[in-house]
Design a protein around this motif. Structure first.
Motif, PDB file in Angstrom:
ATOM      1  N   VAL A  31      -7.696 -44.847  13.874  1.00 27.56           N
ATOM      2  CA  VAL A  31      -8.584 -45.859  14.457  1.00 27.56           C
ATOM      3  C   VAL A  31      -8.372 -47.255  13.879  1.00 27.56           C
ATOM      4  O   VAL A  31      -8.868 -48.228  14.436  1.00 27.56           O
ATOM      5  CB  VAL A  31     -10.082 -45.498  14.289  1.00 27.56           C
ATOM      6  CG1 VAL A  31     -10.404 -44.231  15.053  1.00 27.56           C
ATOM      7  CG2 VAL A  31     -10.471 -45.392  12.830  1.00 27.56           C
ATOM      8  N   CYS A  32      -7.677 -47.363  12.775  1.00 25.41           N
ATOM      9  CA  CYS A  32      -7.573 -48.669  12.111  1.00 25.41           C
ATOM     10  C   CYS A  32      -6.923 -49.695  13.040  1.00 25.41           C
ATOM     11  O   CYS A  32      -5.813 -49.487  13.513  1.00 25.41           O
ATOM     12  CB  CYS A  32      -6.766 -48.547  10.821  1.00 25.41           C
ATOM     13  SG  CYS A  32      -6.476 -50.163  10.052  1.00 25.41           S
ATOM     14  N   PRO A  33      -7.620 -50.812  13.290  1.00 26.73           N
ATOM     15  CA  PRO A  33      -7.097 -51.803  14.228  1.00 26.73           C
ATOM     16  C   PRO A  33      -5.790 -52.431  13.756  1.00 26.73           C
ATOM     17  O   PRO A  33      -5.042 -52.948  14.569  1.00 26.73           O
ATOM     18  CB  PRO A  33      -8.206 -52.847  14.312  1.00 26.73           C
ATOM     19  CG  PRO A  33      -9.017 -52.658  13.083  1.00 26.73           C
ATOM     20  CD  PRO A  33      -8.942 -51.194  12.770  1.00 26.73           C
ATOM     21  N   VAL A  34      -5.544 -52.394  12.465  1.00 26.83           N
ATOM     22  CA  VAL A  34      -4.275 -52.932  11.977  1.00 26.83           C
ATOM     23  C   VAL A  34      -3.346 -51.819  11.494  1.00 26.83           C
ATOM     24  O   VAL A  34      -2.372 -52.070  10.790  1.00 26.83           O
ATOM     25  CB  VAL A  34      -4.479 -54.004  10.884  1.00 26.83           C
ATOM     26  CG1 VAL A  34      -4.798 -55.340  11.516  1.00 26.83           C
ATOM     27  CG2 VAL A  34      -5.578 -53.639   9.918  1.00 26.83           C
ATOM     28  N   ARG A  35      -3.657 -50.598  11.900  1.00 25.23           N
ATOM     29  CA  ARG A  35      -2.806 -49.431  11.641  1.00 25.23           C
ATOM     30  C   ARG A  35      -2.370 -49.324  10.179  1.00 25.23           C
ATOM     31  O   ARG A  35      -1.186 -49.106   9.878  1.00 25.23           O
ATOM     32  CB  ARG A  35      -1.552 -49.468  12.512  1.00 25.23           C
ATOM     33  CG  ARG A  35      -1.819 -49.560  14.000  1.00 25.23           C
ATOM     34  CD  ARG A  35      -0.538 -49.333  14.788  1.00 25.23           C
ATOM     35  NE  ARG A  35      -0.637 -49.761  16.171  1.00 25.23           N
ATOM     36  CZ  ARG A  35      -1.219 -49.052  17.142  1.00 25.23           C
ATOM     37  NH1 ARG A  35      -1.778 -47.895  16.879  1.00 25.23           N
ATOM     38  NH2 ARG A  35      -1.246 -49.522  18.364  1.00 25.23           N
ATOM     39  N   CYS A  81      -6.428 -55.277   5.735  1.00 24.30           N
ATOM     40  CA  CYS A  81      -7.719 -54.817   6.277  1.00 24.30           C
ATOM     41  C   CYS A  81      -8.555 -55.986   6.787  1.00 24.30           C
ATOM     42  O   CYS A  81      -8.625 -57.027   6.153  1.00 24.30           O
ATOM     43  CB  CYS A  81      -8.472 -54.086   5.165  1.00 24.30           C
ATOM     44  SG  CYS A  81     -10.173 -53.688   5.566  1.00 24.30           S
ATOM     45  N   ILE A  82      -9.186 -55.788   7.941  1.00 21.60           N
ATOM     46  CA  ILE A  82     -10.073 -56.822   8.471  1.00 21.60           C
ATOM     47  C   ILE A  82     -11.547 -56.401   8.372  1.00 21.60           C
ATOM     48  O   ILE A  82     -12.407 -56.979   9.027  1.00 21.60           O
ATOM     49  CB  ILE A  82      -9.688 -57.214   9.911  1.00 21.60           C
ATOM     50  CG1 ILE A  82      -9.732 -56.005  10.853  1.00 21.60           C
ATOM     51  CG2 ILE A  82      -8.290 -57.858   9.943  1.00 21.60           C
ATOM     52  CD1 ILE A  82      -9.540 -56.373  12.334  1.00 21.60           C
ATOM     53  N   ARG A  83     -11.818 -55.390   7.564  1.00 19.37           N
ATOM     54  CA  ARG A  83     -13.192 -54.972   7.255  1.00 19.37           C
ATOM     55  C   ARG A  83     -14.024 -54.658   8.504  1.00 19.37           C
ATOM     56  O   ARG A  83     -15.142 -55.138   8.636  1.00 19.37           O
ATOM     57  CB  ARG A  83     -13.917 -56.057   6.451  1.00 19.37           C
ATOM     58  CG  ARG A  83     -13.281 -56.406   5.121  1.00 19.37           C
ATOM     59  CD  ARG A  83     -13.619 -55.409   4.044  1.00 19.37           C
ATOM     60  NE  ARG A  83     -13.150 -55.863   2.746  1.00 19.37           N
ATOM     61  CZ  ARG A  83     -11.922 -55.649   2.258  1.00 19.37           C
ATOM     62  NH1 ARG A  83     -11.033 -54.958   2.974  1.00 19.37           N
ATOM     63  NH2 ARG A  83     -11.588 -56.092   1.081  1.00 19.37           N
ATOM     64  N   CYS A  84     -13.437 -53.839   9.381  1.00 19.99           N
ATOM     65  CA  CYS A  84     -14.175 -53.490  10.590  1.00 19.99           C
ATOM     66  C   CYS A  84     -15.051 -52.267  10.364  1.00 19.99           C
ATOM     67  O   CYS A  84     -15.983 -52.016  11.112  1.00 19.99           O
ATOM     68  CB  CYS A  84     -13.202 -53.229  11.732  1.00 19.99           C
ATOM     69  SG  CYS A  84     -12.289 -51.680  11.541  1.00 19.99           S
ATOM     70  N   GLY A  85     -14.709 -51.458   9.374  1.00 24.53           N
ATOM     71  CA  GLY A  85     -15.502 -50.267   9.082  1.00 24.53           C
ATOM     72  C   GLY A  85     -15.168 -49.052   9.933  1.00 24.53           C
ATOM     73  O   GLY A  85     -15.756 -47.987   9.751  1.00 24.53           O
ATOM     74  N   ALA A  86     -14.206 -49.176  10.852  1.00 23.15           N
ATOM     75  CA  ALA A  86     -13.908 -48.046  11.742  1.00 23.15           C
ATOM     76  C   ALA A  86     -13.421 -46.824  10.964  1.00 23.15           C
ATOM     77  O   ALA A  86     -13.746 -45.684  11.312  1.00 23.15           O
ATOM     78  CB  ALA A  86     -12.875 -48.447  12.788  1.00 23.15           C
ATOM     79  N   CYS A  87     -12.659 -47.054   9.909  1.00 27.30           N
ATOM     80  CA  CYS A  87     -12.129 -45.904   9.165  1.00 27.30           C
ATOM     81  C   CYS A  87     -13.250 -45.129   8.471  1.00 27.30           C
ATOM     82  O   CYS A  87     -13.140 -43.921   8.276  1.00 27.30           O
ATOM     83  CB  CYS A  87     -11.048 -46.330   8.179  1.00 27.30           C
ATOM     84  SG  CYS A  87     -11.576 -47.509   6.921  1.00 27.30           S
TER      85      CYS A  87
HETATM   86  S1  SF4 Z   1     -10.197 -49.357   9.855  1.00 27.16           S
HETATM   87 FE1  SF4 Z   1      -8.569 -50.596   8.938  1.00 27.16          FE
HETATM   88  S2  SF4 Z   1      -9.287 -52.698   9.189  1.00 27.16           S
HETATM   89 FE2  SF4 Z   1     -11.047 -51.402   9.561  1.00 27.16          FE
HETATM   90  S3  SF4 Z   1     -12.065 -51.264   7.538  1.00 27.16           S
HETATM   91 FE3  SF4 Z   1     -10.683 -49.503   7.673  1.00 27.16          FE
HETATM   92  S4  SF4 Z   1      -8.774 -50.225   6.748  1.00 27.16           S
HETATM   93 FE4  SF4 Z   1      -9.996 -52.028   7.194  1.00 27.16          FE
END
Ligand code: SF4
Lengths: 240, 466
Positions: free
Chosen positions: B367-371, B308-314
């Motif tokens: 939506v997760c940028p790192v899937r 996780c890169i802590r983008c918050g999209a999820c």
């Molecule tokens: S969308 Fe993916 S990268 Fe972004 S906070 Fe959620 S788990 Fe982390």
């Protein structure tokens, strides 16, 4: 004697709560010119147990389902994206390290969701609904798990559709989530139903009886007269 | 004994509140921006694949990369500390502050500092900690907790902030965002000038040069890391990549997924303290690398969540999060990522319920940028919770009975008949309005169709059976 071309796995909810959807599925499948079989002894695919984490129980139901289906031939058609996904994706995972591994992958490979099967046929039936304004809800597991979106669009080409805002967003059902976390489930549903009501639709259509039952229950509680139907019910010859 | 307050309890209390509508609105705005940015970036999908590969590579080479990072950073004059748990991390920070005679600390946004409850720890030792990220500043002023991992005050509308400033800072009420920002800045300027130390998080650490990268949109991160004499950067031990090329890919998907920006306004790189001849920068830089449960997660079935890169999209994409907001989760990391990470870092007890706070709709993974395969990890955690016997009795017993029925065609047929018969007296025109027991969860807000008189199986037998 040759068996039927297609096997219908009707799902526990259709069997018990919405047999009309099963009958409509049979009609739609027969409209493609194939014969349909209904393997005896089928019940629940085990998804409810799987989703709450009771995997041993899920395996028991899945094993039963495998036994019912594996002896038959031809595509196994399921009128639910969510149960189809269970058979297609989760069965192989559940039995990966067991002696049912082969059986699970055989059944997984034969399984196909109803709208996908129909649109893969040269003689796909077309939906019709006179005087209806249809809002379509793309259920999550079919959409994101199986990539189903165009299949329903294709079947619904001849129907008047209204735009439904957020039509690919979850309705809040989530299986037992709807009972375990009713307040949250209802909050998500209310947002969805507000959008359904403002869409101007006279009918809400989907391809998963489970989500539809949840939304229809909510609409009825609101006193709404928007009809709710499974897509198979619009495919019946002559709109009977 | 009162029942412990659970996710469900907190969530139920939040449904329909002002806070929940602020969250719904804010999260949808962020999600729309993300979707637009993703659509406008022709190589978004490839970049996501690359970001995923980069992060997974880092996780499987974590020890080596951290060692490399520490060597390079130390060469550049950084003091690198490793902390096994929250307590050790906080104690390390406290010790550095004491050794450097620091009394006033400015802080830029850092989730890991929330995770280790650093502020509480430091305030106990009479060190003044001032949050300088606007959102965190508001949270601190209100005595609140963040409701979103990148937007701490997503649960407040600007009117709420206006009233808070009026009350706590004694300024005239305004709801103009620029003016509110200005008020906070003026208040914070003095603090920056007087601060002895600055504490920041780390978005990405780059092993090849021993650098840490901080992204912010307010410039407070830059001040925090340059104005005071001492800079302490806190990083979760997984927050690392090998090379600069890798960091660039992560930054591309991070900003777009978080706020829909092509790049965050400030991307701040720290490689060691001030060198001779440089006009500014701290005299000392410390990096505290924090484990706090991560090694265990890495060894288990949910290791991937550490990518996780802590983008918050999820969070923004999650219908559950949008309905109730981060406070419902009762912990620092909320939403889908939090429901995986929290039981991992802090144990199944009492956090086993969080994996159930999901409809498994899959919007997070989409939506997760790192899937990250969040839904399948939620399922895995549910299986762990159920195996540990944590499910309510009605559910486990009910499911057991259901299973025995489903695997026996005879029992299945009988159960359907009984369901139809028993529901007759409680239904009207084919619908049930009230169910007893756990079934109330359904009928409190929804009607339930009555089980069919003739099941599909029965119909098939009479009409199609041979
Ligand atoms: S969308 Fe993916 S990268 Fe972004 S906070 Fe959620 S788990 Fe982390």
């Amino acid at each position: 004697m040759q068996g039927p071309d297609i096997q219908l796995f009707v799902t526990c909810l259709v069997d018990t709560m919405a047999p009309e959807v099963g009958r409509a599925s049979v009609n739609a499948l027969e409209a493609t010119g194939r014969t349909v079989g209904f393997p005896e002894g089928q019940s629940c695919c085990g998804q409810p147990a799987f989703n709450v984490g009771l995997w041993d129980m899920a395996r028991e139901m899945a094993a039963h389902t495998l036994d019912v289906l594996d002896g038959t031939e031809g595509p196994i058609v399921v009128p639910s994206g969510s149960c189809a996904e269970m058979l297609i994706h989760h069965y192989p995972a559940l039995f990966a390290e067991t002696d049912r591994k082969e059986q699970a992958s055989r059944v997984s490979e034969r399984t196909v969701e109803l709208t996908r099967y129909l649109t893969s046929q040269p003689e796909a039936p077309a939906a019709s609904c006179d005087g209806c304004e249809v809002a379509y809800h793309y259920s999550c597991h079919g959409l994101r798990g199986l990539g189903l979106a165009e299949t329903a669009d294709q079947l619904l080409e001849g129907v008047d559709r209204v735009e439904l805002e957020g039509d690919t967003e979850c309705c809040g059902f989530g299986g037992l989530f709807s009972v375990e976390m009713p307040s949250v489930s209802t909050a998500i549903m209310d947002d969805k139903l507000d959008k359904v009501e403002t869409s101007g639709a006279t009918m809400l259509v989907g391809s998963d009886v489970s989500c539809l039952m949840h939304m229809e229950g909510g609409l009825r509680r609101r006193g709404s007269d928007i009809e709710v139907k499974h897509i198979a019910e619009l495919l019946e010859p002559g709109d009977a | 004994m009162p029942e412990p307050v659970t996710f469900l309890g907190r969530a139920t209390a939040l449904v329909g509140t002002h806070e929940a509508s602020a969250i719904e609105m804010g999260a949808r705005t962020l999600l729309k921006k993300r979707d637009r940015a993703a659509a406008e970036f022709p190589v978004m999908e490839e970049m996501r694949d690359r970001a995923r590969a980069i992060r997974l590579h880092a996780l499987s080479n974590l020890d080596r990369l951290l060692g490399h990072f520490a060597d390079r950073a130390e060469e550049a004059g950084v003091n690198v500390h490793f902390a096994a748990d929250a307590e050790e991390a906080s104690a390390t920070v406290a010790r550095i502050l004491e050794e450097t005679g620091s009394r006033l600390v400015v802080k830029s946004k850092s989730m890991v500092s929330e995770e280790i409850e650093l502020n509480e720890h430091l305030e106990a030792s009479e060190i003044e900690v001032v949050e300088t990220d606007l959102g965190e500043f508001i949270v601190q002023l209100a005595g609140d907790t963040p409701s979103h991992i990148i937007a701490p005050v997503l649960h407040m509308m600007r009117q709420d902030v206006g009233r808070l400033f009026e009350e706590k800072l004694g300024v005239a009420y305004t709801e103009d965002p620029t003016e509110l920002n200005q008020i906070a800045r003026e208040h914070l300027r003095e603090k920056f000038l007087q601060a002895d130390a600055g504490i920041s998080g780390v978005n990405i650490a780059v092993a090849e040069t021993g650098s840490v990268i901080l992204v912010t949109n307010e410039g407070n991160g830059r001040l925090t890391t340059t104005a005071p004499r001492v800079h302490i950067a806190l990083m979760g031990m997984e927050r690392i990549v090998s090379r600069w090329e890798d960091a660039a890919v992560v930054l591309e998907v991070l900003a777009r997924s978080a706020t829909g920006q092509r790049l965050s306004v400030y991307t701040n790189v720290v490689t060691g303290p001030r060198r001779e001849g440089e006009p500014d920068g701290p005299e000392q830089v410390h990096v505290v690398v924090i484990d706090n449960g991560r090694s265990e997660v890495l060894a288990g079935g949910t290791a991937e969540i550490l990518a996780c890169i802590r983008c918050g999209a999820c969070l923004n994409a999650c219908p559950v999060f949008r309905s109730v907001g981060g406070h419902a989760y009762g912990t620092v990391y909320s939403g889908p990522v939090g429901s995986v990470v929290t039981p991992g870092l802090h144990g199944m007890e009492p956090w086993w319920e969080l994996p159930y706070a999901s409809t498994l709709c899959g919007a997070c993974e989409e939506v997760c940028p790192v899937r990250i395969q969040i839904p399948s990890m939620l399922l895995q955690l549910r299986a762990q919770a159920a195996e540990g016997g944590r499910l309510p009795g009605w559910l486990e017993k009910g499911m057991s009975r259901y299973t025995q029925t489903a695997v026996s065609p005879k029992k299945w047929a009988r159960a359907k008949r009984w369901a139809s018969l028993l529901s007759a007296p409680i239904s009207s025109k084919g619908w049930i309005r009230h169910l007893p027991g756990p079934g109330r969860g359904w009928t409190d807000s929804r009607d339930l169709p009555r089980p069919a008189k003739e099941s599909f199986t029965d119909w098939w037998r009479s009409n199609r059976g041979s």
